[in-house]
Design a protein around this motif. Structure first.
Motif, PDB file in Angstrom:
ATOM      1  N   PRO A   1      -0.609  -5.879  -5.518  1.00 45.71           N
ATOM      2  CA  PRO A   1       0.489  -5.010  -5.949  1.00 45.71           C
ATOM      3  C   PRO A   1       0.130  -3.530  -5.953  1.00 45.71           C
ATOM      4  CG  PRO A   1      -0.594  -5.940  -7.852  1.00 45.71           C
ATOM      5  CD  PRO A   1      -1.284  -6.518  -6.650  1.00 45.71           C
ATOM      6  N   SER A   2       1.171  -2.725  -6.089  1.00 45.25           N
ATOM      7  CA  SER A   2       1.022  -1.268  -6.105  1.00 45.25           C
ATOM      8  C   SER A   2       1.963  -0.680  -7.142  1.00 45.25           C
ATOM      9  CB  SER A   2       1.341  -0.711  -4.714  1.00 45.25           C
ATOM     10  OG  SER A   2       1.477   0.691  -4.751  1.00 45.25           O
TER      11      SER A   2
ATOM     12  N   ILE B   1       0.830  -1.194   0.000  1.00 45.37           N
ATOM     13  CA  ILE B   1       0.000   0.000   0.000  1.00 45.37           C
ATOM     14  C   ILE B   1       0.875   1.259   0.000  1.00 45.37           C
ATOM     15  CG2 ILE B   1      -0.348   0.291   2.506  1.00 45.37           C
ATOM     16  CD1 ILE B   1      -3.369   0.695   1.837  1.00 45.37           C
ATOM     17  N   ASP B   2       2.094   1.093  -0.495  1.00 44.65           N
ATOM     18  CA  ASP B   2       3.047   2.190  -0.654  1.00 44.65           C
ATOM     19  C   ASP B   2       3.129   2.548  -2.139  1.00 44.65           C
ATOM     20  OD1 ASP B   2       5.219   3.891  -0.817  1.00 44.65           O
ATOM     21  OD2 ASP B   2       6.516   2.681   0.469  1.00 44.65           O
ATOM     22  N   PRO B   3       2.864   3.805  -2.517  1.00 47.58           N
ATOM     23  CA  PRO B   3       2.900   4.195  -3.937  1.00 47.58           C
ATOM     24  C   PRO B   3       4.237   3.936  -4.626  1.00 47.58           C
ATOM     25  CG  PRO B   3       1.814   5.892  -2.638  1.00 47.58           C
ATOM     26  CD  PRO B   3       2.394   4.918  -1.656  1.00 47.58           C
ATOM     27  N   GLN B   4       5.308   3.800  -3.850  1.00 54.31           N
ATOM     28  CA  GLN B   4       6.593   3.495  -4.480  1.00 54.31           C
ATOM     29  C   GLN B   4       6.612   2.088  -5.095  1.00 54.31           C
ATOM     30  OE1 GLN B   4      10.146   5.093  -2.149  1.00 54.31           O
ATOM     31  NE2 GLN B   4       8.545   5.234  -0.604  1.00 54.31           N
ATOM     32  N   GLY B   5       5.753   1.211  -4.594  1.00 59.20           N
ATOM     33  CA  GLY B   5       5.621  -0.128  -5.170  1.00 59.20           C
ATOM     34  C   GLY B   5       6.848  -1.004  -5.023  1.00 59.20           C
TER      35      GLY B   5
ATOM     36  N   ILE C   1       0.567  -9.463   5.418  1.00 58.44           N
ATOM     37  CA  ILE C   1       1.584  -8.461   5.742  1.00 58.44           C
ATOM     38  C   ILE C   1       1.338  -7.219   4.887  1.00 58.44           C
ATOM     39  CG2 ILE C   1       4.044  -7.965   5.876  1.00 58.44           C
ATOM     40  CD1 ILE C   1       3.167 -10.278   7.697  1.00 58.44           C
ATOM     41  N   ILE C   2       1.184  -6.061   5.523  1.00 56.92           N
ATOM     42  CA  ILE C   2       0.908  -4.814   4.800  1.00 56.92           C
ATOM     43  C   ILE C   2       2.118  -3.890   4.895  1.00 56.92           C
ATOM     44  CG2 ILE C   2      -0.690  -2.888   4.501  1.00 56.92           C
ATOM     45  CD1 ILE C   2      -2.762  -4.423   6.129  1.00 56.92           C
TER      46      ILE C   2
END
Length: 272
Positions: free
Chosen positions: A86-87, A39-43, A123-124
Motif C-alpha cells: 500500500p501507499s 507506488i503513487d503517493p495519492q494512494g 501490477i505496479i
C-alpha cells in the motif's frame, strides 16, 4: 515467476489507477496469484482495493527508505489471490529522501525480486509523472502498459513516455519492453472516440490491446466503495471490459512463454 507490469502514463485522468485496480482484481478472479504495488503517493489503488490508507503503520514509503521489511508492508486484501503493497501521501517525501542514495533506481527491484516466485502477476500503479518512483517501477518491471483515454489529446506526452521507457531500457533495465496500449473511457456514441482509436492505431507502432474499456458510471463509483468493478457490479460493461483485458494479458503471456520455450528448444537441438 511473476510477470511484472508497470501501468504508467504521466498524463493524469487516463484511467491508470482504475486499470491497475481492476486488472489486478480480474487476474486474481482468474485464479492467478497477484501482488498490486501502489507506488503513487495519492494512494488511490490502496483505497480502491478496500484498504484504509490513513490507518496504515507501514507503507511502501517506509519500505523504500529502509524503515520496514517487505513482510511488514505487504497486506492481504479482502479479495482472494490478491495482496497489496500500500501507499499513502507520505510517499510524496520519498523523492527527497532518496536523493544521494546509491542505487536508488533499484530499491524497489531489490525488494521485489526475492518474492517473484510467490506470484503469477505483479501490477505496479505508477504516479502520473516521470520521477524516481516511476523509474523504480520501470527497473522492476518486465513490461509497461499504457492506458490512453479516448480524447482529443490522447497522444499528448506519449512520445515522451515511450522515450523514457527506451532510456530506462538502454541504461537501467535491458529486459524492459512495451506491454502495449489499452484504450480507456471509450464512448461509442461519439465520433471522437472512434477517431482517436483510429488515429492512435495509424500513428503508434506499438502493441495495441484489442480490449477497449468503455466509459462507465459503475467504474467511476466502485473506488468510493473500496471495491474493484468485478465485485462492485460484476455484470457491468466495465467489469466485462477488464475481464477481457485480463484474459488478453494472460493469453499474451502464455504466447510469449511458448515462443521462448520454442526458441530454447531450437537452440538446444542446434547444440546437439
Amino acid at each position: 515467476m511473476a510477470r511484472i507490469i508497470a501501468i504508467a502514463n504521466q498524463k493524469g485522468g487516463v484511467g491508470k489507477t482504475t486499470t491497475a485496480i481492476n486488472l489486478s482484481a480480474c487476474l486474481a478472479e482468474k485464479n492467478r496469484k497477484v501482488l498490486a504495488i501502489d507506488i503513487d503517493p495519492q494512494g488511490n489503488t490502496t483505497s480502491g482495493l478496500g484498504i484504509d490508507k490513513k490507518s496504515l503503520d507501514y507503507t511502501i514509503y517506509q519500505l523504500l527508505i529502509g524503515e520496514c521489511s517487505l513482510e511488514e508492508c505487504r497486506l492481504s486484501s479482502d479479495i482472494k489471490n490478491l495482496d497489496v503493497l500500500p501507499s499513502n501521501v507520505n510517499l510524496a517525501g520519498a523523492e527527497i529522501e532518496l536523493i544521494g542514495v546509491e542505487g536508488r533506481e533499484y530499491i524497489l527491484k531489490k525488494h521485489i525480486d526475492p518474492i517473484r516466485d510467490d506470484y503469477d502477476y505483479i501490477i505496479i500503479d505508477c504516479p502520473p509523472s516521470l520521477n524516481t518512483l516511476t523509474v523504480n517501477a520501470m527497473t522492476t518491471a518486465d513490461t509497461v502498459l499504457v492506458p490512453i483515454q479516448c480524447e482529443f489529446y490522447a497522444l499528448e506526452g506519449l512520445t515522451q513516455l515511450i522515450h523514457t521507457i527506451n532510456l530506462v531500457k538502454q541504461r537501467l533495465n535491458p529486459q524492459l519492453e512495451m506491454e502495449g496500449v489499452v484504450f480507456t473511457m471509450f464512448d461509442a456514441r461519439t465520433n471522437l472516440s472512434l477517431q482517436v482509436v483510429e488515429n492512435v492505431k495509424e500513428n503508434l507502432k506499438q502493441n495495441i490491446y484489442k480490449t477497449i474499456i468503455p466509459r462507465n458510471v459503475r467504474l467511476a463509483e466502485a473506488p468510493s466503495h473500496g471495491l474493484p468493478i468485478n465485485l462492485y457490479d460484476p455484470k457491468s460493461a466495465g467489469a466485462d471490459g477488464y475481464r477481457q483485458l485480463a484474459v488478453e494479458v494472460i493469453e499474451n503471456d502464455e504466447a510469449e512463454m511458448y515462443e521462448r520455450n520454442e526458441i530454447s528448444e531450437i537452440k538446444y537441438r542446434s547444440k546437439k
